[in-house]
Design a protein around this motif. Sequence first.
Motif, PDB file in Angstrom:
ATOM      1  N   ALA A   1       0.811  -1.210   0.000  1.00 12.53           N
ATOM      2  CA  ALA A   1       0.000   0.000   0.000  1.00 12.53           C
ATOM      3  C   ALA A   1       0.846   1.262   0.000  1.00 12.53           C
ATOM      4  O   ALA A   1       0.492   2.251  -0.647  1.00 12.53           O
ATOM      5  CB  ALA A   1      -0.934  -0.003   1.207  1.00 12.53           C
ATOM      6  N   ILE A   2       1.973   1.249   0.684  1.00  9.85           N
ATOM      7  CA  ILE A   2       2.793   2.455   0.769  1.00  9.85           C
ATOM      8  C   ILE A   2       3.290   2.883  -0.602  1.00  9.85           C
ATOM      9  O   ILE A   2       3.471   4.072  -0.880  1.00  9.85           O
ATOM     10  CB  ILE A   2       3.976   2.258   1.752  1.00  9.85           C
ATOM     11  N   GLY A   3       3.466   1.915  -1.508  1.00 11.56           N
ATOM     12  CA  GLY A   3       3.937   2.256  -2.844  1.00 11.56           C
ATOM     13  C   GLY A   3       2.852   2.394  -3.881  1.00 11.56           C
ATOM     14  O   GLY A   3       3.025   3.106  -4.872  1.00 11.56           O
ATOM     15  N   LEU A   4       1.720   1.721  -3.661  1.00 11.38           N
ATOM     16  CA  LEU A   4       0.693   1.660  -4.698  1.00 11.38           C
ATOM     17  C   LEU A   4      -0.316   2.795  -4.626  1.00 11.38           C
ATOM     18  O   LEU A   4      -0.727   3.321  -5.665  1.00 11.38           O
ATOM     19  CB  LEU A   4      -0.039   0.321  -4.632  1.00 11.38           C
ATOM     20  N   PHE A   5      -0.755   3.167  -3.406  1.00 16.70           N
ATOM     21  CA  PHE A   5      -1.826   4.167  -3.366  1.00 16.70           C
ATOM     22  C   PHE A   5      -1.811   5.072  -2.144  1.00 16.70           C
ATOM     23  O   PHE A   5      -2.760   5.843  -1.943  1.00 16.70           O
ATOM     24  CB  PHE A   5      -3.198   3.492  -3.471  1.00 16.70           C
ATOM     25  N   ASP A   6      -0.801   5.057  -1.333  1.00 16.62           N
ATOM     26  CA  ASP A   6      -0.776   5.872  -0.118  1.00 16.62           C
ATOM     27  C   ASP A   6      -0.382   7.313  -0.466  1.00 16.62           C
ATOM     28  O   ASP A   6       0.780   7.606  -0.721  1.00 16.62           O
ATOM     29  CB  ASP A   6       0.202   5.285   0.895  1.00 16.62           C
ATOM     30  N   ARG A   7      -1.350   8.222  -0.447  1.00 19.63           N
ATOM     31  CA  ARG A   7      -1.070   9.603  -0.844  1.00 19.63           C
ATOM     32  C   ARG A   7      -0.274  10.360   0.216  1.00 19.63           C
ATOM     33  O   ARG A   7       0.330  11.404  -0.088  1.00 19.63           O
ATOM     34  CB  ARG A   7      -2.377  10.333  -1.169  1.00 19.63           C
ATOM     35  N   ILE A   8      -0.244   9.863   1.432  1.00 20.78           N
ATOM     36  CA  ILE A   8       0.650  10.459   2.432  1.00 20.78           C
ATOM     37  C   ILE A   8       2.093  10.186   2.036  1.00 20.78           C
ATOM     38  O   ILE A   8       2.951  11.084   2.064  1.00 20.78           O
ATOM     39  CB  ILE A   8       0.328   9.898   3.832  1.00 20.78           C
ATOM     40  N   ALA A   9       2.371   8.953   1.623  1.00 15.44           N
ATOM     41  CA  ALA A   9       3.700   8.634   1.115  1.00 15.44           C
ATOM     42  C   ALA A   9       3.990   9.418  -0.162  1.00 15.44           C
ATOM     43  O   ALA A   9       5.113   9.916  -0.355  1.00 15.44           O
ATOM     44  CB  ALA A   9       3.818   7.135   0.861  1.00 15.44           C
ATOM     45  N   PHE A  10       2.994   9.532  -1.045  1.00 18.91           N
ATOM     46  CA  PHE A  10       3.191  10.280  -2.287  1.00 18.91           C
ATOM     47  C   PHE A  10       3.574  11.736  -1.985  1.00 18.91           C
ATOM     48  O   PHE A  10       4.435  12.318  -2.646  1.00 18.91           O
ATOM     49  CB  PHE A  10       1.917  10.265  -3.137  1.00 18.91           C
ATOM     50  N   HIS A  11       2.905  12.336  -1.007  1.00 20.36           N
ATOM     51  CA  HIS A  11       3.203  13.717  -0.621  1.00 20.36           C
ATOM     52  C   HIS A  11       4.652  13.843  -0.181  1.00 20.36           C
ATOM     53  O   HIS A  11       5.349  14.814  -0.529  1.00 20.36           O
ATOM     54  CB  HIS A  11       2.251  14.153   0.503  1.00 20.36           C
ATOM     55  N   GLU A  12       5.126  12.852   0.560  1.00 14.35           N
ATOM     56  CA  GLU A  12       6.510  12.903   1.028  1.00 14.35           C
ATOM     57  C   GLU A  12       7.488  12.661  -0.119  1.00 14.35           C
ATOM     58  O   GLU A  12       8.600  13.193  -0.116  1.00 14.35           O
ATOM     59  CB  GLU A  12       6.715  11.895   2.152  1.00 14.35           C
TER      60      GLU A  12
ATOM     61  N   THR B   1       4.129  17.121   5.839  1.00 20.45           N
ATOM     62  CA  THR B   1       3.291  15.968   5.531  1.00 20.45           C
ATOM     63  C   THR B   1       2.552  15.554   6.787  1.00 20.45           C
ATOM     64  O   THR B   1       3.176  15.209   7.793  1.00 20.45           O
ATOM     65  CB  THR B   1       4.140  14.803   5.000  1.00 20.45           C
ATOM     66  N   THR B   2       1.238  15.566   6.730  1.00 23.30           N
ATOM     67  CA  THR B   2       0.379  15.153   7.834  1.00 23.30           C
ATOM     68  C   THR B   2      -0.671  14.191   7.304  1.00 23.30           C
ATOM     69  O   THR B   2      -0.699  13.869   6.105  1.00 23.30           O
ATOM     70  CB  THR B   2      -0.314  16.357   8.474  1.00 23.30           C
ATOM     71  N   CYS B   3      -1.553  13.745   8.171  1.00 20.88           N
ATOM     72  CA  CYS B   3      -2.629  12.857   7.738  1.00 20.88           C
ATOM     73  C   CYS B   3      -3.517  13.534   6.682  1.00 20.88           C
ATOM     74  O   CYS B   3      -4.104  12.835   5.840  1.00 20.88           O
ATOM     75  CB  CYS B   3      -3.479  12.440   8.931  1.00 20.88           C
ATOM     76  N   ALA B   4      -3.575  14.849   6.699  1.00 17.43           N
ATOM     77  CA  ALA B   4      -4.406  15.567   5.732  1.00 17.43           C
ATOM     78  C   ALA B   4      -3.892  15.383   4.304  1.00 17.43           C
ATOM     79  O   ALA B   4      -4.656  15.589   3.352  1.00 17.43           O
ATOM     80  CB  ALA B   4      -4.456  17.059   6.089  1.00 17.43           C
ATOM     81  N   ALA B   5      -2.631  14.988   4.146  1.00 10.31           N
ATOM     82  CA  ALA B   5      -2.097  14.777   2.806  1.00 10.31           C
ATOM     83  C   ALA B   5      -2.821  13.672   2.063  1.00 10.31           C
ATOM     84  O   ALA B   5      -2.770  13.592   0.828  1.00 10.31           O
ATOM     85  CB  ALA B   5      -0.598  14.460   2.889  1.00 10.31           C
ATOM     86  N   ALA B   6      -3.501  12.800   2.800  1.00 16.06           N
ATOM     87  CA  ALA B   6      -4.275  11.734   2.160  1.00 16.06           C
ATOM     88  C   ALA B   6      -5.377  12.288   1.280  1.00 16.06           C
ATOM     89  O   ALA B   6      -5.863  11.588   0.381  1.00 16.06           O
ATOM     90  CB  ALA B   6      -4.877  10.818   3.221  1.00 16.06           C
ATOM     91  N   PHE B   7      -5.755  13.543   1.483  1.00 18.98           N
ATOM     92  CA  PHE B   7      -6.859  14.147   0.723  1.00 18.98           C
ATOM     93  C   PHE B   7      -6.373  15.236  -0.211  1.00 18.98           C
ATOM     94  O   PHE B   7      -7.181  15.930  -0.822  1.00 18.98           O
ATOM     95  CB  PHE B   7      -7.894  14.718   1.695  1.00 18.98           C
ATOM     96  N   SER B   8      -5.065  15.362  -0.355  1.00 15.12           N
ATOM     97  CA  SER B   8      -4.522  16.437  -1.202  1.00 15.12           C
ATOM     98  C   SER B   8      -4.333  15.971  -2.627  1.00 15.12           C
ATOM     99  O   SER B   8      -4.320  14.778  -2.901  1.00 15.12           O
ATOM    100  CB  SER B   8      -3.191  16.929  -0.628  1.00 15.12           C
TER     101      SER B   8
END
Length: 288
Positions: free
Chosen positions: A257-268, A281-288
């Motif tokens: 998941a960290i590589g395939l679709f985690d937008r928090i990881a993508f933000h970082e 990078t915070t939990c809110a990055a999941a919605f950015s």
Amino acid sequence: MLPWNRNHVRRSVAAVLLAVAVALVPATTARAGDAPSRGWNDYSCKPSTAHPRPVVLVHGTFGNAVDNWLGLAPYLVARGYCVYSLDYGRLPGVPFLHGLGPVAKSAEELDAFVDKVLAATGAAEADLVGHSQGGMMPRHYLKFLGGAAEVNALVGIAPDNHGTTLGGLTALLPYFPGAEDLLTTATPALADQIAGSDFLNRLNAGGDTVPGVRYTVLATRYDQVVTPYRSGFLDGPNVRNVLLQDLCPVDLSEHLAIGLFDRIAFHEVANALDPANARPTTCAAAFS
């Protein structure tokens, strides 16, 4: 008595367990040559002033140039990057599932691909982003194949930089004599990724990093393939090791998941590619 010492058996069972773990990757459905038209692998793309380096995405074991990046590639393209991905480590008769050949040979394929991307874009350097083996394998290119002159930054998402023990499941060691030899022949990349392998010993001898390259490692404490998860972290100058749960404690992403679709990881990842304009990078990055 069987002619196997304890270390040989330990590596053998780890190889089997690694094969089982990565086999949990869902079957792929797309051919690398059929990359969706979402803007990546566009060789007419010219890097902008804001993002002057092309980004090369390096898939993991049992991955390919398309399926591994259906989340991250469009994410980066939408932010103005020229993005490219390759297939490497292909074995005869094995379609879609790549990253299985000898890791050193795969690094040579990456070297040639980066040369192709630099020639097409006119850029002097590229940035590399890799998942799992794709975050570790480029270090061979950087260290032994002259890649440090062509690469500005390497971002590893759950990379197995120091190999894996697969959760320490070595209690099963006595039951798998001969497994290492089998996997070395059938799927060399799996044997290369076992903690303590000859390949990893050579790769990490004399230090984890090379001068002139910035390194970022993103890890998750729930990684069930790279174990212990801290084995992915690097030591050396120009290194930033990041545990995803330090940025968002409720992020439950595991190895895939960290590589395939985690937008928090993508933000970082985006922060690592453009540190001058990085945003927290915070939990809110999941919605950015």
